[in-house]
Design a protein around this motif. Sequence first.
Motif, PDB file in Angstrom:
ATOM      1  N   LEU A  57       0.845  -1.189   0.000  1.00 42.33           N
ATOM      2  CA  LEU A  57       0.000   0.000   0.000  1.00 42.33           C
ATOM      3  C   LEU A  57       0.886   1.246   0.000  1.00 42.33           C
ATOM      4  O   LEU A  57       1.752   1.391   0.878  1.00 42.33           O
ATOM      5  N   VAL A  58       0.689   2.116  -0.994  1.00 44.03           N
ATOM      6  CA  VAL A  58       1.477   3.343  -1.100  1.00 44.03           C
ATOM      7  C   VAL A  58       0.506   4.524  -1.081  1.00 44.03           C
ATOM      8  O   VAL A  58       0.019   4.962  -2.137  1.00 44.03           O
ATOM      9  N   PRO A  59       0.201   5.063   0.107  1.00 45.87           N
ATOM     10  CA  PRO A  59      -0.811   6.120   0.206  1.00 45.87           C
ATOM     11  C   PRO A  59      -0.489   7.355  -0.624  1.00 45.87           C
ATOM     12  O   PRO A  59      -1.386   7.964  -1.217  1.00 45.87           O
ATOM     13  N   GLU A  60       0.794   7.768  -0.671  1.00 44.36           N
ATOM     14  CA  GLU A  60       1.154   8.984  -1.403  1.00 44.36           C
ATOM     15  C   GLU A  60       0.803   8.881  -2.884  1.00 44.36           C
ATOM     16  O   GLU A  60       0.489   9.876  -3.532  1.00 44.36           O
ATOM     17  N   ARG A  61       0.900   7.686  -3.420  1.00 41.95           N
ATOM     18  CA  ARG A  61       0.616   7.472  -4.834  1.00 41.95           C
ATOM     19  C   ARG A  61      -0.797   6.963  -5.064  1.00 41.95           C
ATOM     20  O   ARG A  61      -1.173   6.665  -6.211  1.00 41.95           O
ATOM     21  N   GLN A  62      -1.596   6.844  -4.003  1.00 38.32           N
ATOM     22  CA  GLN A  62      -2.951   6.291  -4.117  1.00 38.32           C
ATOM     23  C   GLN A  62      -2.908   4.953  -4.845  1.00 38.32           C
ATOM     24  O   GLN A  62      -3.714   4.673  -5.739  1.00 38.32           O
ATOM     25  N   ALA A  63      -1.926   4.108  -4.461  1.00 39.28           N
ATOM     26  CA  ALA A  63      -1.694   2.855  -5.182  1.00 39.28           C
ATOM     27  C   ALA A  63      -1.728   1.676  -4.225  1.00 39.28           C
ATOM     28  O   ALA A  63      -1.217   1.742  -3.100  1.00 39.28           O
ATOM     29  N   LEU A  64      -2.331   0.591  -4.705  1.00 39.31           N
ATOM     30  CA  LEU A  64      -2.288  -0.696  -4.028  1.00 39.31           C
ATOM     31  C   LEU A  64      -1.762  -1.709  -5.027  1.00 39.31           C
ATOM     32  O   LEU A  64      -2.333  -1.865  -6.115  1.00 39.31           O
ATOM     33  N   LEU A  65      -0.657  -2.376  -4.681  1.00 38.44           N
ATOM     34  CA  LEU A  65      -0.046  -3.349  -5.576  1.00 38.44           C
ATOM     35  C   LEU A  65      -0.206  -4.748  -5.012  1.00 38.44           C
ATOM     36  O   LEU A  65      -0.057  -4.964  -3.795  1.00 38.44           O
ATOM     37  N   GLY A  91       3.318  -6.912  -7.023  1.00 37.75           N
ATOM     38  CA  GLY A  91       3.973  -5.990  -7.937  1.00 37.75           C
ATOM     39  C   GLY A  91       3.072  -5.406  -9.007  1.00 37.75           C
ATOM     40  O   GLY A  91       3.500  -4.534  -9.761  1.00 37.75           O
ATOM     41  N   THR A  92       1.825  -5.861  -9.100  1.00 39.82           N
ATOM     42  CA  THR A  92       0.887  -5.364 -10.113  1.00 39.82           C
ATOM     43  C   THR A  92      -0.161  -4.478  -9.450  1.00 39.82           C
ATOM     44  O   THR A  92      -0.765  -4.877  -8.446  1.00 39.82           O
ATOM     45  N   GLN A  93      -0.372  -3.285  -9.999  1.00 35.75           N
ATOM     46  CA  GLN A  93      -1.322  -2.361  -9.402  1.00 35.75           C
ATOM     47  C   GLN A  93      -2.743  -2.900  -9.527  1.00 35.75           C
ATOM     48  O   GLN A  93      -3.144  -3.398 -10.569  1.00 35.75           O
ATOM     49  N   VAL A  94      -3.475  -2.755  -8.445  1.00 33.85           N
ATOM     50  CA  VAL A  94      -4.858  -3.229  -8.367  1.00 33.85           C
ATOM     51  C   VAL A  94      -5.784  -2.025  -8.439  1.00 33.85           C
ATOM     52  O   VAL A  94      -5.536  -0.993  -7.813  1.00 33.85           O
ATOM     53  N   ARG A  95      -6.860  -2.148  -9.223  1.00 32.35           N
ATOM     54  CA  ARG A  95      -7.836  -1.066  -9.297  1.00 32.35           C
ATOM     55  C   ARG A  95      -8.735  -1.122  -8.067  1.00 32.35           C
ATOM     56  O   ARG A  95      -9.312  -2.157  -7.748  1.00 32.35           O
ATOM     57  N   ILE A  96      -8.851  -0.001  -7.392  1.00 31.71           N
ATOM     58  CA  ILE A  96      -9.644   0.049  -6.167  1.00 31.71           C
ATOM     59  C   ILE A  96     -10.312   1.416  -6.086  1.00 31.71           C
ATOM     60  O   ILE A  96      -9.711   2.437  -6.448  1.00 31.71           O
ATOM     61  N   GLY A  97     -11.555   1.453  -5.649  1.00 32.55           N
ATOM     62  CA  GLY A  97     -12.284   2.712  -5.549  1.00 32.55           C
ATOM     63  C   GLY A  97     -11.669   3.650  -4.516  1.00 32.55           C
ATOM     64  O   GLY A  97     -10.996   3.210  -3.564  1.00 32.55           O
ATOM     65  N   GLY A  98     -11.915   4.947  -4.672  1.00 35.36           N
ATOM     66  CA  GLY A  98     -11.313   5.940  -3.790  1.00 35.36           C
ATOM     67  C   GLY A  98     -11.703   5.770  -2.340  1.00 35.36           C
ATOM     68  O   GLY A  98     -10.847   5.837  -1.434  1.00 35.36           O
ATOM     69  N   ARG A  99     -12.992   5.543  -2.060  1.00 32.70           N
ATOM     70  CA  ARG A  99     -13.436   5.378  -0.674  1.00 32.70           C
ATOM     71  C   ARG A  99     -12.857   4.106  -0.059  1.00 32.70           C
ATOM     72  O   ARG A  99     -12.425   4.100   1.097  1.00 32.70           O
ATOM     73  N   ALA A 100     -12.867   3.020  -0.833  1.00 36.34           N
ATOM     74  CA  ALA A 100     -12.308   1.763  -0.325  1.00 36.34           C
ATOM     75  C   ALA A 100     -10.818   1.928  -0.033  1.00 36.34           C
ATOM     76  O   ALA A 100     -10.292   1.391   0.962  1.00 36.34           O
ATOM     77  N   PHE A 101     -10.103   2.687  -0.882  1.00 33.81           N
ATOM     78  CA  PHE A 101      -8.680   2.913  -0.654  1.00 33.81           C
ATOM     79  C   PHE A 101      -8.466   3.701   0.634  1.00 33.81           C
ATOM     80  O   PHE A 101      -7.569   3.385   1.438  1.00 33.81           O
ATOM     81  N   HIS A 124     -18.679  -0.159   0.661  1.00 29.49           N
ATOM     82  CA  HIS A 124     -17.252   0.003   0.367  1.00 29.49           C
ATOM     83  C   HIS A 124     -16.394  -1.001   1.122  1.00 29.49           C
ATOM     84  O   HIS A 124     -15.334  -1.395   0.628  1.00 29.49           O
ATOM     85  N   MET A 125     -16.851  -1.440   2.290  1.00 34.53           N
ATOM     86  CA  MET A 125     -16.122  -2.499   2.989  1.00 34.53           C
ATOM     87  C   MET A 125     -16.202  -3.805   2.199  1.00 34.53           C
ATOM     88  O   MET A 125     -15.210  -4.542   2.079  1.00 34.53           O
ATOM     89  N   ALA A 126     -17.374  -4.088   1.634  1.00 37.53           N
ATOM     90  CA  ALA A 126     -17.507  -5.290   0.798  1.00 37.53           C
ATOM     91  C   ALA A 126     -16.610  -5.198  -0.429  1.00 37.53           C
ATOM     92  O   ALA A 126     -15.967  -6.180  -0.828  1.00 37.53           O
ATOM     93  N   ALA A 127     -16.529  -4.000  -1.038  1.00 37.70           N
ATOM     94  CA  ALA A 127     -15.651  -3.810  -2.199  1.00 37.70           C
ATOM     95  C   ALA A 127     -14.188  -3.998  -1.812  1.00 37.70           C
ATOM     96  O   ALA A 127     -13.407  -4.622  -2.547  1.00 37.70           O
ATOM     97  N   LEU A 128     -13.799  -3.471  -0.659  1.00 39.98           N
ATOM     98  CA  LEU A 128     -12.419  -3.622  -0.190  1.00 39.98           C
ATOM     99  C   LEU A 128     -12.079  -5.088   0.037  1.00 39.98           C
ATOM    100  O   LEU A 128     -11.005  -5.563  -0.372  1.00 39.98           O
ATOM    101  N   ARG A 129     -12.985  -5.821   0.641  1.00 37.97           N
ATOM    102  CA  ARG A 129     -12.711  -7.236   0.900  1.00 37.97           C
ATOM    103  C   ARG A 129     -12.593  -8.031  -0.399  1.00 37.97           C
ATOM    104  O   ARG A 129     -11.798  -8.967  -0.488  1.00 37.97           O
TER     105      ARG A 129
END
Length: 560
Positions: free
Chosen positions: A20-28, A31-41, A78-83
Motif C-alpha cells: 500500500l502506497v498512500p502517497e501514490r494512491q496505489a495498491l499493488l 507488484g501489479t497495481q490493483v484497481r480500487i475505488g477511492g473510498r475503499a482505498f 465500500h467495505m464489501a468492495a475492499l474485501r
Amino acid sequence: MKPEPREATPSSYEFGKFLLVPERQALLESGTQVRIGGRAFEMLTVLVTCAGEVVSKRELLERVWPDTVVEESNLKVHMAALRRVLGDDPSAARYVATVTGRGYRFIAEVTAHTSPAGRASSSTSTPRRSNLPAGRASVLGRDDVIDMSWDELTQCRLISIVGAGGVGKTTVALAVAERALGAFKDGVWLIDLASLTEPHEMPGAIASAMGLALHGPGEWAALCEHLRELALLLVLDNCEHLIDGAARYAAQILATAANVKILATSRAPLQMAGERVRRLAGLCAPPRSERLNATQALRFPAIQLFVERATSSFERFEFHDADAAAISEICRRLDGLALAIELAAACIPAFGVGGLLGQLDNRLHLLMGRRAGPERHRSLAASFDWSHALLSEAEATVLRAVSVFDGEFDCPAAAAVTDLSLEQTTEALGTLAEKSLVTANFGGPTVSYFLPETTRHCCLERLALSGQEHLVRFRLAHHRRGALDQQGAALSPRDTGQQPPNSPCSHCGTKRGAACEAPPITPSKGHHDQSKKLPEHLSRCSGCHARVHAGPCRTAATIA
C-alpha cells in the motif's frame, strides 16, 4: 546541541502479497497495481495505519467522509468492495476482521517502509512473464465461474468463456488469468483480437504480445517452433469476429505445443474438439416479487456493481432504502449486463435514480459516453452493433423480426414473421442462440426462444430503421389470427365500448400500458369490422396471444 533526528514517516505498508502506497494512491498485488475505488482505498489506509487496533464505524465514517453525513449502508458497500479486492472472506478474515458492535480491525502483520518502492523496487530486473493489464477491477458475482474455469484449466487445454456483449467475459478471463500467473513457468499472455480485421494477423498479434520480433512469410512457423517447448497460457480475447481463423490457429498451437493452454472469450464457442464452454449469464438482480431494503438488496451482485459505479461517478450518491426498488428494476431491465449497469450508474449525476428509471426505454441513446476503452464498450448501441455486424443476412433478418414478440416464441412463430422457410428460420435461431443474442428455453416439450429486454430494444430500433416493421407486425397478426382460427375460437360481435388508456384488455385482462400495448376492439358494425381490427390487436396484446397458445378455448367468451 544537535537536534534529534525526526522519525521518518512510513510511505508504504506491506502485508501479505500487497503493498500500500498512500502517497501514490496505489495498491499493488505481487507488484501489479490493483484497481480500487477511492473510498475503499481511504478505508484501507485508515485500517492499515491503525493495524491491530479497533477502528469504530463512526471514526471510519468521519475520516473517509469528512463533513458529510452518510448512512452506515454506504460504509458496508465500500467495505464489501475492499474485501473483494483483498480476496478476503468475512467469515474467515485474513486482513479485515469485523468486531461486532464496535467496528473493524486490520489483523494481518504489517511492515512499514520509509521507501515508497518497498518490496517492488527489487523486482525491476525480473523478466517479464505477463502482459496482463495493471489496475484490475474487483469482480462481482463471478466467483463460481472463476473457480470452475480455474479448476478446468488443470484438466483441459482449451476453455471458452461465452456470453452476450457487455456481460463481462473479459473481466472473468482476466481474473482466471491472474490466478494462473504462478502456475505457468513461461507466463500468461493476453492477446486482444478486437482490433484485428483478418485472421492472418493473429500470428503477429500473438508474437507482439509476447515481445517477440517475428516478421515475414515464416512468421507462423517460427512462432509455433518458439512455443513448442514452453509452458504458458494464452488468453485469446474477443474471438467472435475471427472465429474460424481463431479456431484454426488455436488448434495448430495446441497440436504443436503440448504445454500451452488457451483461454478464449467470444460471443460464440470456437466449436473445437476438447473445448470446454462456460456460458456467462447476466449478474443476478432481485426478483420482482421481493421488496427489499438497501442492505438486503446489496446481497445481489448487480446491485453491488450499480452502487459501486454510481458512487465512483458521484461521490455524494448514497444508497437509501427508498432507492432499492428502483435500482433493482433498473438492473433487471438491463438483463444484469455489467456494461449496461456501469453505463447506467454513470448517469446518476445527471438524472438521479428515479429519472434514470423513467428513461430506460431510451436506453440505446441514454447509456453512452465512455471516452476510454474499446469502441464497442463505449455505449450500449456500440456493443450491439459489434454483434449485429457479424451476422449473416438471414440471421439479421430473423433477429429483427422476432423483436416483435414480447415473450417466448417457437420456430414456427418466428418463421411466420419472416420471409424465410421454417428450415432457414430454425437454423438462424440456433446460430443466434449460439452467438448469445437469443436465449433458448429447453424446459418445455418443444424448444422456445426469447430476446433479453436490452437486445429486444436494440432490435426493435433496427426493425423500425429497416422500414419493415409494419410488414412484420402484419405477419405476426396474421399468424396469431390463424392460431386463433385453428383452435376454434371466435370473437363475439358485441360492442365493448371505448376503454380508458390504462384499463385491462377486455379480452384477456392484461393491464394496458404494461405488457399489453394493443388498442381495444370496439366494432360498431358487427363481426366484420371486429375482424379487421383483430390483426393489430393480436400483434400487440401478449395476454390474448398467450390464451391463443394455451390450448382450446372453452367458450367464445374466453377471448371475446
